[in-house]
Design an enzyme around this catalytic site. Structure first.
Site, PDB file in Angstrom:
ATOM      1  CB  VAL A   1      -0.663  -0.113   1.176  1.00  0.00           C
ATOM      2  CG1 VAL A   1      -1.818   1.285   1.495  1.00  0.00           C
ATOM      3  CG2 VAL A   1      -1.717  -1.103   1.276  1.00  0.00           C
ATOM      4  CB  CYS A   2       2.267   3.793  -1.771  1.00  0.00           C
ATOM      5  SG  CYS A   2       1.485   3.824  -3.509  1.00  0.00           S
ATOM      6  CB  ALA A   3       0.180   8.231  -0.981  1.00  0.00           C
TER       7      ALA A   3
ATOM      8  CD  GLU B   1      -2.621   2.875  -9.293  1.00  0.00           C
ATOM      9  OE1 GLU B   1      -3.509   2.530  -8.862  1.00  0.00           O
ATOM     10  OE2 GLU B   1      -2.456   2.873 -10.611  1.00  0.00           O
TER      11      GLU B   1
ATOM     12  CG  MET C   1      -2.961   4.909   2.222  1.00  0.00           C
ATOM     13  SD  MET C   1      -3.908   3.588   2.976  1.00  0.00           S
ATOM     14  CE  MET C   1      -4.759   4.205   4.448  1.00  0.00           C
TER      15      MET C   1
END
Lengths: 375, 75
Positions: free
Chosen positions: A72-74, A76, A100
């Protein structure tokens, strides 16, 4: 191999089903500590993606092989990169589409129960933000309460159910998320209601949501009755639906109570909050099912993903309803409050119609947890 | 100022600004300056965090018309 993509809905299913999942969150430490995807059976490792550019071999031993792995990141981009690296190292990994940001906006509709005459009540759970919205459906008509800004979700749902939205309510002027109520009303021709004491600065027309207001949905005798319950804001109003459900807005949650400070008037409103929780709600029957406008932690979800609990049980178990000493209550809700929600003052301005941010700006304002409660 | 390399990472989305920045820094000598130009807002938090993790020093950070400029001194 192709890197596996999960949507926010895929993750939501795993949260609700209590599935086991390992999340490798590659955002900054601050971002991760502030806000992450919560699941009762989830384990986490937070390593910023930029610390993995030289290779992921060192972290491989920290990633368990007996459960699914999600990166997961901010947004993608970096999670795709890291998932590919994991894949090349022989470890199957999925990434969260939209990061996110998409988690923050995802809504899961869950049926709460049947109402008189074939009516139904739905709760829309915004897992990433802890927001709860509601739709009452009965006999071809619908009412929407505390809608978040993703209006298509509600409009599409009404279409799917073949009902016309005739009433749109907000329990109060929200400070943690941008309301979609006004837009839904505009799109459907429904009447939009807001408590008049919270509507003093708004720059659009709305109907007054006053104590005792009673509306009927369809001809099925499903009633929605307003109960003035100030404390989170001066206008905060609850709803009793079909004599069975109590929608408490941001006044009473499953494991906490509302905070009175988001409009800057904690000292003024703490007395109202006390009176609502310890007098007005006490007069109601214990068997009402409490449906709040937020949850704070994933432990507040029932087994089927609903956020709901009997009022009588909350009187017995909720800490905020069991502070006998008034001075102690005052201290609890005015001192040591958690940090305020991201951009809460701007969000109030948006909900008043005074600010008109772009879609991306709205996403930015709403990032992070809701933080409307005191425990 | 001597020994300043400029990296144009405008228009790139995460993770590319950091990937390029790292590559550029790797090719520099200790004490040399890399000036990175980015438009990705995520870089605002990521570049300082990345620099700090690697011990590099950000000597200047400015913004003009949506372009963020970081001057990074290699450790």
């Amino acid at each position: 191999m192709v890197v596996i993509k999960w949507t926010a809905a895929d993750v939501a299913r795993r949260v609700i089903n209590d599935d086991k999942l390992f999340i490798l969150d590659v955002r900054n430490k601050e971002a991760f500590e502030d806000w992450k995807i919560e699941g009762r059976q989830f384990n986490y490792l937070n390593i910023p993606y930029f610390e993995l550019l030289d290779g992921i071999e060192e972290v491989l031993p920290q990633i368990p092989s007996d459960r699914e792995l999600l990166v997961v990141c901010a947004k993608e981009g970096s999670s795709i990169m890291i998932a590919k690296m994991l894949d090349e190292a022989g470890r199957e990994a999925a990434y969260l589409e939209g990061g996110m940001k998409s988690w923050s906006i995802y809504l899961e509709p869950i049926k709460i129960g049947d109402l008189t005459g074939g009516g139904e009540l739905y709760q829309f759970v915004r897992l990433g933000k802890g927001c709860l919205s509601y739709m009452v459906v009965a006999d071809g008509e619908a009412a929407v309460i505390d809608a978040v800004r993703f209006t298509d979700v509600f409009l599409d749902f009404a279409k799917e159910k073949n009902v016309k939205i005739t009433y749109v309510f907000d329990t109060h002027l929200h400070a943690d998320h941008i309301s979609g109520g006004r837009q839904i009303a505009a799109a459907t021709g429904a009447a939009y209601y807001l408590p008049p004491k919270d509507a003093e600065e708004i720059v659009f027309d709305c109907e007054d949501l006053t104590d005792g207001l009673k509306v009927q949905i369809g001809s099925a005798n499903v009633t929605i009755e307003a109960l003035y319950s100030p404390g989170h804001t001066i206008g905060s109003t609850s709803f009793i639906i079909d004599d069975r459900y109590l929608l408490t807005g941001d006044i009473l949650f499953i494991d906490s109570i509302g905070r009175p400070d988001l409009a800057g008037l904690a000292e003024d409103w703490v007395g109202d909050l006390r009176q609502t929780l310890y007098e007005r709600y006490r007069e109601l029957i214990d068997d009402l099912i409490v449906l709040p406008a937020h949850f704070m932690i994933v432990e507040e979800l029932n087994a089927d993903g609903q956020v709901a609990k009997r009022l009588g049980d909350l009187f017995a178990e909720n800490h905020g309803l069991n502070i006998e000493n008034e001075e102690e209550f005052r201290r609890t809700v005015t001192d040591n409050l958690p940090p305020q929600p991201n951009a809460y003052q701007q969000i109030r301005q948006v909900n008043m119609g005074k600010l008109k941010p772009s879609y991306d700006e709205q996403t930015e304002m709403e990032i992070g947890p809701n933080r409307c409660a005191v425990r | 100022m001597k020994n300043t390399t400029i990296l144009d990472a405008k228009g790139l989305a995460c993770p590319m600004p950091i990937v390029r920045t790292k590559k550029a820094i790797d090719s520099l000598e200790s004490g040399e300056i890399l000036e990175v130009h980015v438009t990705d807002k995520g870089s605002l938090a990521d570049i300082p965090a990345w620099a700090s993790a690697g011990g590099h020093e950000i000597t200047e950070q400015t913004e003009e018309a949506g372009v963020f400029v970081f001057r990074i001194k290699k450790a």
